[in-house]
Scaffold this motif. Structure first.
Motif, PDB file in Angstrom:
ATOM      1  N   TYR A  20      65.861  26.590  40.245  1.00  0.00           N
ATOM      2  CA  TYR A  20      64.681  25.728  40.286  1.00  0.00           C
ATOM      3  C   TYR A  20      63.816  26.027  41.501  1.00  0.00           C
ATOM      4  N   MET A  24      59.950  27.212  41.242  1.00  0.00           N
ATOM      5  CA  MET A  24      58.866  26.404  41.815  1.00  0.00           C
ATOM      6  C   MET A  24      58.118  27.150  42.916  1.00  0.00           C
ATOM      7  N   ILE A  66      55.819  24.516  33.494  1.00  0.00           N
ATOM      8  CA  ILE A  66      55.439  24.346  34.905  1.00  0.00           C
ATOM      9  C   ILE A  66      54.002  24.820  35.098  1.00  0.00           C
ATOM     10  N   TYR A  70      50.675  22.598  36.130  1.00  0.00           N
ATOM     11  CA  TYR A  70      49.894  22.929  37.324  1.00  0.00           C
ATOM     12  C   TYR A  70      48.423  23.139  36.959  1.00  0.00           C
TER      13      TYR A  70
END
Length: 121
Positions: A20, A24, A66, A70
């Motif tokens: 993770y 990220m 993700i 964003y």
């Protein structure tokens, strides 16, 4: 024994944390399954199986979510247009961005922007 099971789960949690954290930190760039697998000392196949079991998603699906999240944040903050948000969030072309956006949000980026503009009024 329970302590053996707990140590296995802790090891798996550490692997997921490392995965993770890497995602990220690097979702705007190309993310390699092979690189991630080597980071957690797994083969490509075992990594894919491990990741899917933990997240119920493939790595590509997870990273795309993700990136779309964003991009939405940038669109809502009105700091970027659709093209800028697409490239800034890690997509290499607008076509794929639109396809993935539609798959996840069930709307085009333009429709989401219009909806957001109407809600602000």
């Amino acid at each position: 024994s329970q302590s053996f099971i707990d140590s296995i789960e802790e090891d798996q949690d550490q692997k997921m944390y490392k995965i993770y954290k890497h995602i990220m930190s690097n979702f705007k760039e190309q993310i390699s399954i092979d690189h991630l697998a080597s980071e957690v000392n797994m083969t490509r196949t075992s990594f894919c199986r491990f990741f899917k079991k933990r997240t119920n998603k493939t790595l590509v699906q997870y990273v795309n979510e993700i990136r779309i999240g964003y991009a939405c944040k940038m669109l809502y903050s009105e700091t970027h247009n659709i093209s800028e948000a697409a490239y800034e969030s890690g997509f290499e072309n607008i076509s794929n961005f639109n396809k993935q956006f539609m798959k996840l949000k069930k709307k085009t980026p333009s429709q989401v922007l219009s909806q957001f503009a109407n809600e602000k009024k």
